[in-house]
Design a protein around this motif. Structure first.
Motif, short mmCIF file in Angstrom:
data_model
loop_
_atom_site.label_atom_id
_atom_site.label_comp_id
_atom_site.label_asym_id
_atom_site.label_seq_id
_atom_site.Cartn_x
_atom_site.Cartn_y
_atom_site.Cartn_z
N ARG A 71 -37.94 -10.08 -5.26
CA ARG A 71 -39.92 -10.27 -5.01
C ARG A 71 -40.22 -9.44 -5.62
NH1 ARG A 71 -43.48 -12.80 0.07
NH2 ARG A 71 -45.40 -12.92 -1.76
N GLY A 72 -41.43 -8.87 -6.82
CA GLY A 72 -41.87 -7.91 -7.52
C GLY A 72 -40.94 -7.05 -8.31
N PHE A 73 -40.27 -7.82 -8.82
CA PHE A 73 -39.06 -7.44 -9.98
C PHE A 73 -39.63 -8.53 -10.58
CE2 PHE A 73 -34.85 -7.22 -11.81
CZ PHE A 73 -35.04 -7.30 -13.09
N THR A 74 -40.23 -8.45 -11.59
CA THR A 74 -40.79 -8.91 -13.10
C THR A 74 -40.42 -8.69 -14.20
OG1 THR A 74 -42.53 -9.64 -12.11
CG2 THR A 74 -42.31 -10.95 -14.47
N VAL A 75 -39.36 -9.11 -15.31
CA VAL A 75 -39.18 -8.96 -16.90
C VAL A 75 -40.41 -9.32 -17.20
CG1 VAL A 75 -37.69 -9.27 -18.82
CG2 VAL A 75 -36.56 -9.26 -16.28
N GLU A 76 -40.59 -8.88 -17.69
CA GLU A 76 -42.41 -9.20 -19.06
C GLU A 76 -41.87 -9.86 -20.05
OE1 GLU A 76 -45.35 -6.39 -18.52
OE2 GLU A 76 -46.21 -7.53 -16.63
N ARG A 77 -41.98 -8.77 -21.11
CA ARG A 77 -42.10 -9.30 -22.43
C ARG A 77 -41.03 -8.84 -23.77
NH1 ARG A 77 -45.34 -6.53 -26.62
NH2 ARG A 77 -45.31 -4.13 -25.75
N ASP A 78 -40.48 -9.77 -24.50
CA ASP A 78 -39.06 -8.95 -25.46
C ASP A 78 -39.82 -8.14 -26.32
OD1 ASP A 78 -37.99 -10.54 -23.69
OD2 ASP A 78 -36.08 -11.52 -25.13
N LEU A 79 -39.10 -6.78 -26.35
CA LEU A 79 -40.01 -6.34 -27.28
C LEU A 79 -40.37 -6.32 -28.94
CD1 LEU A 79 -40.24 -3.06 -25.27
CD2 LEU A 79 -41.87 -3.80 -26.23
N PRO A 80 -40.25 -6.11 -30.19
CA PRO A 80 -40.27 -6.98 -31.40
C PRO A 80 -39.28 -5.70 -31.60
CG PRO A 80 -42.79 -7.05 -31.04
CD PRO A 80 -42.09 -6.52 -29.69
N LYS A 81 -38.92 -6.07 -32.54
CA LYS A 81 -37.94 -4.75 -33.38
C LYS A 81 -37.77 -5.20 -35.02
CE LYS A 81 -35.06 -6.16 -30.05
NZ LYS A 81 -33.20 -5.72 -29.60
N LEU A 82 -37.29 -4.04 -35.51
CA LEU A 82 -37.36 -3.82 -37.17
C LEU A 82 -35.39 -4.41 -36.42
CD1 LEU A 82 -37.42 -2.97 -40.06
CD2 LEU A 82 -36.29 -0.49 -39.32
N GLY A 83 -34.89 -3.71 -36.23
CA GLY A 83 -33.71 -4.76 -35.61
C GLY A 83 -32.82 -4.33 -34.70
N TYR A 84 -31.40 -4.28 -34.30
CA TYR A 84 -31.12 -4.58 -33.24
C TYR A 84 -31.63 -5.66 -32.68
CZ TYR A 84 -29.54 -2.81 -28.34
OH TYR A 84 -28.95 -2.46 -27.24
N LYS A 85 -30.44 -6.38 -33.21
CA LYS A 85 -31.48 -7.55 -32.53
C LYS A 85 -30.08 -8.60 -32.20
CE LYS A 85 -35.20 -8.16 -35.78
NZ LYS A 85 -36.20 -9.30 -36.85
N GLY A 86 -29.77 -10.07 -31.49
CA GLY A 86 -29.15 -10.12 -30.92
C GLY A 86 -29.33 -10.41 -28.92
N THR A 87 -29.73 -9.11 -28.93
CA THR A 87 -30.08 -9.13 -27.43
C THR A 87 -31.15 -8.08 -27.35
OG1 THR A 87 -29.25 -7.41 -25.59
CG2 THR A 87 -29.38 -6.41 -27.89
N GLU A 88 -31.93 -8.47 -26.38
CA GLU A 88 -33.32 -8.77 -26.04
C GLU A 88 -33.09 -6.77 -25.15
OE1 GLU A 88 -31.32 -9.62 -21.71
OE2 GLU A 88 -31.30 -9.63 -23.64
N SER A 89 -34.88 -6.48 -25.87
CA SER A 89 -34.71 -4.99 -25.28
C SER A 89 -35.85 -5.24 -24.48
CB SER A 89 -34.65 -3.98 -26.49
OG SER A 89 -33.51 -3.57 -26.84
N CYS A 90 -36.89 -5.23 -22.62
CA CYS A 90 -37.38 -5.51 -22.71
C CYS A 90 -38.39 -4.99 -21.85
CB CYS A 90 -37.65 -7.12 -21.51
SG CYS A 90 -36.93 -8.21 -21.98
N GLU A 91 -40.02 -4.92 -21.53
CA GLU A 91 -40.45 -4.54 -20.43
C GLU A 91 -40.30 -5.11 -18.81
OE1 GLU A 91 -44.25 -2.33 -22.87
OE2 GLU A 91 -44.40 -4.15 -21.32
N VAL A 92 -39.67 -4.24 -18.22
CA VAL A 92 -40.10 -4.79 -16.96
C VAL A 92 -40.64 -4.20 -15.56
CG1 VAL A 92 -37.42 -5.26 -17.29
CG2 VAL A 92 -38.10 -3.34 -16.33
N LEU A 93 -41.40 -5.11 -15.11
CA LEU A 93 -42.78 -4.23 -14.08
C LEU A 93 -42.30 -4.52 -12.22
CD1 LEU A 93 -45.23 -2.90 -13.48
CD2 LEU A 93 -45.81 -5.60 -13.22
N PHE A 94 -42.35 -3.60 -11.44
CA PHE A 94 -42.11 -3.58 -10.38
C PHE A 94 -43.43 -3.09 -9.36
CE2 PHE A 94 -38.20 -1.37 -12.55
CZ PHE A 94 -37.52 -2.13 -12.25
#
Length: 386
Positions: free
Chosen positions: A191-214
């Motif tokens: 509880r209190g651990f949230t994965v917020e959004r996937d960041l858009p990227k030029l490359g390095y696709k296939g895996t997510e790169s996210c902002e996370v909030l505690f």
């Protein structure tokens, strides 16, 4: 000095190469363009035991030597660098747990991480703190048998699949800052651990790169990596050494693939009645690409072999990472030039290589930081060349 792979390492490389040619290459372009997550590829990597690369055998892992570790990232990056990233953050986190975790933490997490039942990453970077990790603002305050964690992390690979997610935070206001930093293992669903959004990227696709909030996230005190406060920065820096071998090997994979694509095209494409490889301008590019690829390979294997020998490899990994990353950028652009207009088309692989390459100069510490690390090691006498 032996620059050749052992028989076991060659066989391992051949298995990896077959996997990449069979399951990654045929789908990489289409899946990357559509943003599709490579779930089937991840499942096969789990079956192959690749999620246990840095997990000791006693916990069900491969306990791979660092040369074999580097081969995994080189070969997969040749097919699709983004997929290699899924393994990269996971392997770094497993290495931290295996080297610094308490026995209870190792037994609780490592067997499932080795088999791919669990996955993980690592949360270091923040919106206002990347290279300067001592400047992070994420804090954890002890409250009885738990820590209350608050903060925000960004560019976190595997964030949506991490269980646990190791988080670098400040557990005290000690000066200098690194003495008050710790790593907490945050379980998925806390509880209190949230994965917020996937960041858009030029490359390095296939895996997510996210902002996370505690937000007032309660993490059991038993999830403090190693069981003692104030060791987080030391733990993370030790892991980043092998992380740089990983990134260097990924960059090598990009450079090798760019060279291979250019070499093949130079023999197929004709101009003025003969293959373009017969023209000196193309020959100069091919020769330079091949030289940089092989120099990068030797640096990567040197760093990996030094790590296998039990040495600290700040300088060696820094050299390998910086040089291989720049070789990837050079070779991807040169391959695009060899291909001419087709190199700019999304129907050819070199366009994706060109987009993936720049991240190698940034990830796991920028190339400028690597040069500072190298210089300090040399000036302090901690390392020497020649």
């Amino acid at each position: 000095m032996d620059f050749d792979l052992s028989e076991e390492q060659r066989l391992f490389r051949d298995v990896l190469r077959d996997f990449v040619d069979r399951e990654i290459r045929p789908v990489a372009r289409e899946w990357e363009a559509s943003g599709r997550y490579p779930a089937e590829i991840v499942a096969t990597m789990a079956e192959m035991g690749l999620f246990g690369l840095t997990v000791p055998e006693e916990y069900g892992g491969l306990g791979a030597d660092m040369i074999s570790f580097a081969l995994v990232f080189e070969e997969i990056a040749r097919g699709w660098m983004g997929v290699a990233g899924i393994l990269g953050s996971h392997s770094l986190s497993c290495w931290l747990l295996a080297r610094h975790g308490t026995e209870e933490q190792k037994e609780r997490y490592l067997p499932d991480l080795a088999g791919g039942k669990r996955r993980t990453g690592i949360a270091l970077t923040e919106p206002d703190a990347g290279t300067d990790l001592q400047g992070i603002a994420t804090v954890a305050v002890r409250d009885g048998d738990a820590y209350v964690l608050n903060g925000r992390k960004t560019w976190i690979t595997n964030a949506r699949h991490a269980d646990p997610l190791p988080v670098l935070c400040k557990t005290s206001a000690t000066t200098p800052a690194h003495r008050g930093m710790s790593v907490l293992l945050v379980d998925a669903g806390t509880r209190g651990f949230t994965v917020e959004r996937d960041l858009p990227k030029l490359g390095y696709k296939g895996t997510e790169s996210c902002e996370v909030l505690f937000e007032d996230c309660r993490v059991p005190a038993a999830n403090l990596l190693g069981g003692a406060e104030g060791r987080g920065m030391q733990q993370v820096l030790s892991g980043l050494e092998i992380g740089r071998v990983n990134v260097a090997a990924r960059a090598l994979g990009i450079a090798q693939e760019a060279y291979s694509q250019a070499l093949a095209y130079a023999g197929q494409r004709k101009a003025f009645g003969k293959p373009i490889g017969d023209f000196q301008a193309i020959q100069l590019k091919i020769a330079e690409m091949a030289s940089r690829v092989q120099a990068a390979r030797l640096l990567v294997r040197w760093a990996a072999s030094r790590a296998d020998g039990g040495h600290r490899v700040d300088m060696e990994a820094g050299m390998a990472k910086a040089y291989a990353a720049e070789a990837a950028v050079f070779c991807s652009l040169a391959a695009m030039q060899v291909h001419g207009g087709y190199g700019y088309s999304t129907e050819f692989e070199v366009e994706r290589l060109y987009r993936d390459a720049p991240l190698m100069m940034i990830g796991e510490g920028t190339n400028d930081i690597q040069r500072i690390v190298i210089a300090r090691a040399l000036l302090s006498g901690a390392a020497a060349i020649g």
